[in-house]
Scaffold this active site. Structure first.
Site, PDB file in Angstrom:
ATOM      1  CB  ALA A  78     -15.090 -11.729  20.845  1.00 49.49           C
ATOM      2  CD  GLN A 186     -22.518  -8.957  16.534  1.00 49.47           C
ATOM      3  OE1 GLN A 186     -23.677  -9.051  16.912  1.00 49.47           O
ATOM      4  NE2 GLN A 186     -21.811  -7.856  16.733  1.00 49.47           N
ATOM      5  CB  SER A 206     -18.138 -11.045  23.057  1.00 54.17           C
ATOM      6  OG  SER A 206     -18.243  -9.777  23.692  1.00 54.17           O
ATOM      7  CG  HIS A 208     -19.631  -6.262  24.831  1.00 59.48           C
ATOM      8  ND1 HIS A 208     -20.063  -5.343  23.903  1.00 59.48           N
ATOM      9  CD2 HIS A 208     -18.489  -6.778  24.331  1.00 59.48           C
ATOM     10  CE1 HIS A 208     -19.216  -5.308  22.883  1.00 59.48           C
ATOM     11  NE2 HIS A 208     -18.245  -6.166  23.114  1.00 59.48           N
ATOM     12  CB  CYS A 329     -14.348  -1.847  15.348  1.00 64.16           C
ATOM     13  SG  CYS A 329     -14.775  -2.917  16.732  1.00 64.16           S
TER      14      CYS A 329
END
Length: 388
Positions: A78, A186, A206, A208, A329
């Protein structure tokens, strides 16, 4: 309380474990006895089979968001999708305008990219969220300018779980003539997404976050949306993103998205019950503050802060619980979360705010164990720490 050998995993918003069904499918595209060839090798059968697998996965990803498979561009995740959407669009359309609107609580993949665009001479406006972490249609309408060509707002915040009204925001952008990009890292598999009916021109995804492998993602690009590529060499992905495609990871993402499409409703119902169980325990704790109101966000992310305790000590003392004090992050940064700061959360409480995120493999035992760890740790620290 004895520490568990394996910490209780409550950090699904950071990453999810690969679903065993996904891993099993991926294994078929790795070894000599599998479909391992380069999907761009069209001179032999093995290459054709790999290309067939890639295109099948492209359709699986497209089906979850109700897109045309030809509108799906593979990326490394992403973050790359966000970069491609913002930089690629702004550069390709700079003759029409140089103004980008986003929010101050977007993922760093958006905020840092926007800052980079400012260095290129583009103009960026950061909208401030309301107390529940949402951007209102009125805010967006007031921020639009004649030279606004792109609006980028996330569907679900990665740290507090707040949800934006994507339909209302996208309609305002389109009425103005601006394109609308949504970071849905998300959101995929958690809330319904339908780019066929929703006013979305680009959407970042994304694997994962949806029980697929790390290192693979996608950008949905509505037909006729002009984007300048960031990676050159070979003209892959309709010229938008060159590079040899990782067949096994792409197959993993496709399988994960198919499972999400089939199991989203039952996953959400079960996770909502687990969340309610967790909230019932945590709301009894003295000095507990939930960051946003119940019902204003997704079920799988819960942000809760505590008074009269040091945040870093709180996290370090909970070694039997895998969680975070903010976005993964930013977990190495001891400064208060910029997301919580934007919501006006006091600094000391912001430093002692936990993001507890649930997922497909969470259990009642996990929830009860997490609540026990938090309760015991708070009691122990408050008995030894003097209030600030």
């Amino acid at each position: 309380m004895a520490l568990s050998a394996t910490p209780i995993y409550m950090d699904y918003a950071a990453t999810t474990p690969v679903d065993p069904r996904v891993a099993q499918e991926m294994a078929r595209y790795l070894g000599l006895d599998g479909t391992f060839a380069n999907p761009a090798s069209r001179s032999h059968m093995l290459g054709w089979l790999a290309e067939q697998a890639v295109e099948g996965a492209r359709r699986q990803v497209a089906d979850l968001i109700h897109a045309d498979p030809r509108e799906i561009v593979w990326t490394s995740g992403a973050t790359e999708a966000d970069n491609l959407a913002l930089i690629g669009f702004m550069r390709a359309n700079r003759a029409r305008g140089r103004h980008l609107i986003t929010s101050s609580i977007e993922h760093k993949a958006i905020l840092d990219t926007a800052a980079s665009l400012e260095q290129e001479g583009f103009d960026v406006t950061l909208l401030a969220p309301d107390s529940n972490g949402r951007i209102t249609p009125e805010q967006l309408r007031d921020a639009l300018r004649p030279d606004t060509i792109l609006v980028s707002l996330m569907a679900v915040n990665n740290e507090i779980g707040s949800r934006n009204d994507i339909d209302a925001l996208g309609n305002i952008a389109h009425q103005h003539g601006a394109a609308f990009h949504v970071d849905a890292a998300q959101a995929a598999g958690k809330i319904p997404l339908d780019v066929g009916t929703q006013p979305i021109d680009m959407l970042s995804l994304s694997a994962h976050k949806v029980y697929g492998p790390k290192g693979i993602g996608a950008l949905y690009v509505r037909r006729d949306t002009q984007i300048t590529p960031l990676i050159h060499g070979g003209g892959h992905e309709r010229g938008m993103r060159s590079g040899t495609l990782p067949t096994h990871q792409i197959v993993g993402m496709g399988t994960a998205f198919t499972l999400a499409s089939a199991e989203q409703e039952q996953d959400n119902q079960r996770i909502a019950r687990l969340r309610a169980r967790l909230v019932a325990r945590l709301e009894q704790l003295p000095g507990a503050h939930f960051t946003i109101e119940e019902g204003k966000g997704v079920a799988n992310i819960l942000s809760v802060g505590f008074d009269d305790v040091d945040g870093q000590t709180l996290l370090m003392e909970m070694r039997s619980l895998a969680t975070a004090t903010g976005s993964a992050c930013n977990s190495a940064d001891v400064a208060p979360s910029y997301v919580l700061g934007a919501l006006g959360v006091p600094t000391r409480r912001a430093l002692a705010t936990l993001r507890l995120s649930l997922g497909r493999f969470s259990t009642e035992q996990d929830v009860d164990g997490a609540a026990d760890v938090i309760t015991a740790t708070l009691a122990r620290l408050r008995s030894t720490q003097a209030p600030a």
